[in-house]
Design an enzyme around this catalytic site. Structure first.
Site, PDB file in Angstrom:
ATOM      1  N   LYS A 277      50.677  12.407  -3.412  1.00 13.28           N
ATOM      2  CA  LYS A 277      51.730  13.216  -4.029  1.00 13.28           C
ATOM      3  C   LYS A 277      52.168  12.661  -5.389  1.00 13.28           C
ATOM      4  O   LYS A 277      52.380  13.413  -6.335  1.00 13.28           O
ATOM      5  CB  LYS A 277      52.923  13.256  -3.065  1.00 13.28           C
TER       6      LYS A 277
ATOM      7  N   MET B  26      29.013  32.188  28.455  1.00 13.01           N
ATOM      8  CA  MET B  26      27.835  31.338  28.372  1.00 13.01           C
ATOM      9  C   MET B  26      27.911  30.173  29.360  1.00 13.01           C
ATOM     10  O   MET B  26      26.930  29.828  30.010  1.00 13.01           O
ATOM     11  CB  MET B  26      27.662  30.812  26.934  1.00 13.01           C
TER      12      MET B  26
ATOM     13  N   GLU C 270      45.543  25.708   9.657  1.00 16.20           N
ATOM     14  CA  GLU C 270      44.602  25.124   8.698  1.00 16.20           C
ATOM     15  C   GLU C 270      43.145  25.237   9.133  1.00 16.20           C
ATOM     16  O   GLU C 270      42.240  25.262   8.309  1.00 16.20           O
ATOM     17  CB  GLU C 270      44.950  23.663   8.413  1.00 16.20           C
TER      18      GLU C 270
ATOM     19  N   PHE D 164      55.830   9.409   7.028  1.00 22.34           N
ATOM     20  CA  PHE D 164      55.873  10.728   7.646  1.00 22.34           C
ATOM     21  C   PHE D 164      54.662  11.552   7.200  1.00 22.34           C
ATOM     22  O   PHE D 164      54.360  11.629   6.016  1.00 22.34           O
ATOM     23  CB  PHE D 164      57.179  11.442   7.257  1.00 22.34           C
ATOM     24  N   GLN D 165      53.989  12.147   8.145  1.00 19.74           N
ATOM     25  CA  GLN D 165      52.789  12.966   7.902  1.00 19.74           C
ATOM     26  C   GLN D 165      51.709  12.206   7.134  1.00 19.74           C
ATOM     27  O   GLN D 165      50.932  12.780   6.390  1.00 19.74           O
ATOM     28  CB  GLN D 165      53.152  14.279   7.195  1.00 19.74           C
TER      29      GLN D 165
END
Lengths: 182, 610
Positions: free
Chosen positions: B187, B494, B75, B137-138
């Protein structure tokens, strides 16, 4: 000096900022989910001083008014006002400090009492036009309203008797309708 | 203290009551409405990843062909791809991910977009409304997590608010100072049905960006400019966001005023113009930093006086009156006190300013600057060994400005800023504010979907490339003709440079043990080669540029220990600037040249860095 400070801020670093000018900022915000936390979060994220913060409904159902007391120099205050204005949910931001305004702070304070001290405490409360709102053999609860200084003063006067618990609202304020000479 | 909050009502925010009903008032599910909203916004491509909480939206995506969906492999890649698309095209980038880990993986990209003012709209799936707060969940409070890193964010709590919220999200992301907006979509809401109405326009009483600069301030700016003999234009990404390059060039040429740009300003003013000073700041050109320190009027346009630009802020342009033009009032006066603040859209303000100014007598100033340019040009020494600068300069030479170059973060990023001649707006895409390693590959992939007119090049170091290496799969899947160049010095270069210069060469955890990048690229299905010698570089780059049948990967194995110069160390002034010791000139025109040794002494005295 007040012995009890109203401070909700982790970043108000004690005495270091006390010499800075105190500012009262009045903010109208959309009464929306999370609007309050956006503003409180802004103060935390940017490290601005936050002495008190209040929020409540206004005459319009979908608008809330927040009153914030903060300290900072001119540079910081400019940033605070700009950053508040930048939030999508804020409608207006007004720094009342240089305006004429009315302010009120409310405290509920529960004091340890004995038969010997009770009348003295009531005398003090009368001087401050405070109300006794609860009483028990060992305690007395007073409600006092006024400017922050007045509320600080009554707390200071009551402290020697032993303050058991204290709850204070923080400042609410409105701009006066007449500014300057009338 | 008392907090009162109530759920959103559908008729808030003074939306026009007469809404145009685009779909004839048809009843649809939230997921179908979502698709219709994207179509109404003209979205071409969505970068996303499905999961449990957004499965309904993915079902609505199935079988429609208007919106192209690109399945990324992580993602974070989706958010950077959306950023790359937005930077390359000026249109908003769109991301669609699921709840929980899908949402948290977008955080870095969202923060990056906020810092660099990039319009992206991120849609996250969320658990059903009734499960919010239950540690489902999630489930994660992504609105809470992203509140400080978005321009604004929403949780849709009522199906009737969905279309209006999406409209607002696109409006807020793209208007004013652009930035990321997140919309969290539970949802169950997306499964409910309502009549689809897409508002024609957005009216937010709380958000009305000022576009027209205050005329009195513009006049004042013109007056301050008219008294200048040593002006400098300091230009940032705001000029590109406002599509104001033509107006900028008109102003610079009319005034005969030199122009220096920030990293994000590169390309807003063509560097082949003699008035160009290149980039300023920590790794900017020597002469741009000196010119800013000596100028009498600094005209800052769409730039924010970032610490990597200013060094020690009190010494930055300390002799100059400062004019600051920006669309975000909060950046004006934030770091540096300003004499003439102008809030508004850069293009509109410059159009008006151009009518008010007349040519300045800057010949002497320009002569002095051209002497500085000769004394301290941007250059490096070519050696037997391949150097990163060779590769980057060759990329510039081969593309001649006709490419979109997407860099990662680190030494190669600064060398790209220095050694490519930037000629066109939106030709450099880079992560500046947040400095996100792993940005280049997904951002270049996103840019490719928006720009078919020119080739897109991704340049990474060996460190950053591995931070989003998984997007090679996406690039190969879609056969994107991306040029993927990895400059491998085996170090986090760097950080190693700072350790060499300021931390007594204590190379703490900067040496990288790398895989065989050519084999890795080939395993993903991408033609790949390795270049190790300076003589091979140009030929390989030309071949890569001519190959248009899909992605091509080249690893350039370069000198391990190399430094970016000039360097204005963090929190320091131009007097502490370090120039390339290889090319050190002992004395020029009586001015002391600052050496690496002197810089180190300065640091020994006060080793504090930002």
């Amino acid at each position: 000096m007040p012995q009890i400070q109203v401070s909700h801020s982790a970043q108000s670093n004690g005495n270091g900022e006390l010499h800075l000018q105190k500012h009262t900022i009045s903010i109208l915000v959309e009464n929306k989910y999370g609007a309050f936390i956006r503003i409180a979060g802004l103060f935390a994220a940017k490290g601005y001083n936050l002495e008190s913060i209040t929020v409540g409904p206004t005459e319009e159902e979908d608008i809330s008014r927040m009153t914030i007391v903060t300290r900072g120099d001119d540079f910081v205050m400019e940033q605070i006002v700009k950053q508040l204005n930048r939030l999508i949910d804020t409608i207006t931001v007004l720094d009342l400090t240089f305006e004429s305004f009315v302010e009120r702070d409310l405290v509920l304070v529960k004091i340890n009492t004995s038969p010997e001290t009770r009348s003295e405490i009531i005398q003090i409360s009368e001087i401050f036009q405070a109300k006794v709102v609860d009483i028990s053999p060992r305690t007395l609860t007073l409600e006092a309203t006024g400017s922050q200084q007045k509320v600080d003063a009554i707390i200071m006067m009551l402290k020697p008797f032993g303050i058991k618990e204290l709850a204070r609202t923080g400042r609410v304020a409105l701009k006066r309708e007449f500014q300057g000479d009338v | 203290m008392f907090v009162h909050e109530q759920s959103l009502k559908s008729q808030r925010n003074g939306f026009p009551q007469s809404k145009q009903v685009m779909q004839g008032g048809k009843e649809m599910t939230g997921s179908e409405i979502f698709i219709q909203c994207l179509i109404a916004e003209g979205v071409e491509v969505v970068f996303g990843y499905p999961g449990g909480a957004n499965i309904g939206i993915y079902d609505a995506l199935y079988g429609q062909s208007t919106i192209k969906h690109i399945l990324v492999r992580h993602e974070q890649g989706a958010t950077h791809a959306a950023e790359g698309y937005a930077k390359a095209t000026g249109k908003p980038g769109v991301v669609l991910v699921t709840s929980g880990p899908g949402a948290t993986n977008t955080v870095t990209g969202i923060a990056d977009a906020l810092m660099d003012s990039i319009p992206i709209v991120v849609f996250t799936g969320q658990v059903p409304l009734k499960l919010i707060g239950n540690d489902a969940f999630q489930e994660i409070d992504i609105v809470g997590i992203t509140r400080p890193i978005t321009k604004h964010n929403y949780l849709v709590r009522d199906i009737r608010d969905l279309a209006k919220t999406i409209k607002e999200a696109f409006y807020i992301a793209t208007s004013g100072r652009p930035g990321p907006v997140l919309v969290d979509l539970p949802k169950d809401i997306m499964a409910q049905k309502t009549v689809f109405e897409y508002p024609e326009r957005v009216e937010l009483r709380t958000y009305k960006p000022v576009l027209d600069g205050h005329m009195m301030m513009i006049k004042k700016a013109a007056e301050v400019i008219s008294q200048s003999s040593r002006p400098v234009l300091y230009v940032g990404g705001g000029v590109i966001n406002s599509n104001a390059s033509d107006e900028l060039r008109e102003l610079a040429e009319k005034l005969k005023c030199p122009v220096t740009t920030t990293l994000h300003g590169l390309g807003s003013f063509p560097e082949d113009n003699p008035l160009s000073l290149g980039m300023l700041g920590m790794h900017g050109t020597w002469y741009s930093n000196i010119a800013v320190s000596k100028c009498d009027v600094l005209i800052a346009i769409g730039a924010r006086f970032d610490d990597r630009v200013t060094g020690k802020v009190e010494s930055f342009a300390s002799e100059a009156k400062k004019i600051h033009i920006d669309i975000d009032p909060a950046v004006i006066g934030k770091n540096v006190p300003v004499d003439v603040p102008i809030v508004g859209d850069v293009k509109r303000i410059l159009t008006r300013l151009n009518e008010l100014v007349s040519p300045l007598k800057t010949e002497e100033w320009l002569n002095t600057i051209s002497e500085w340019k000769q004394e301290h040009p941007l250059r490096y020494e070519q050696k037997k060994e391949l150097r990163a600068q060779d590769v980057i300069q060759t990329i510039g030479k081969v593309t001649k400005g006709n490419a979109v170059v997407v860099t990662d973060v680190g030494q190669h990023q600064m060398w790209s800023a220095q050694f490519i001649n930037w000629l066109h707006p939106r030709s450099l895409i880079s992560s500046g504010g947040l400095g996100t390693m792993g940005f280049s590959l997904p951002a270049a992939m996103g840019a490719s979907f928006g720009r078919k007119d020119v080739p897109v090049i991704s340049i990474s170091g060996d460190g950053g490339f591995q931070m989003n290496i998984q997007e090679l799969a996406t690039v190969v899947e879609h056969n994107i003709p991306l040029k993927i160049f990895v400059i491998n010095n085996g170090y986090l270069g760097m950080v190693r440079q700072w350790q060499e210069l300021f931390w007594q060469k204590r190379y703490s955890h900067v040496k990288l043990s790398n895989p065989d990048f050519v084999k890795v690229a080939e395993a993903y299905g991408c033609p790949a080669s390795r270049v190790t010698h300076p003589s091979e570089a140009e030929q390989s780059i030309r071949q890569a540029m001519e190959y248009n049948d899909g992605p091509v990967f080249i690893e350039f194995v370069v000198a391990e220990e190399d430094n970016v110069f000039p360097m204005l160390p963090a929190g320091k002034t131009v007097d502490d600037m370090l120039d390339n010791p290889e090319l050190f000139l002992p004395q020029t025109n009586g001015r002391t040249m600052f050496t690496l040794e002197k810089g180190k002494e300065n640091y020994a005295a006060n080793p504090s860095f930002a």
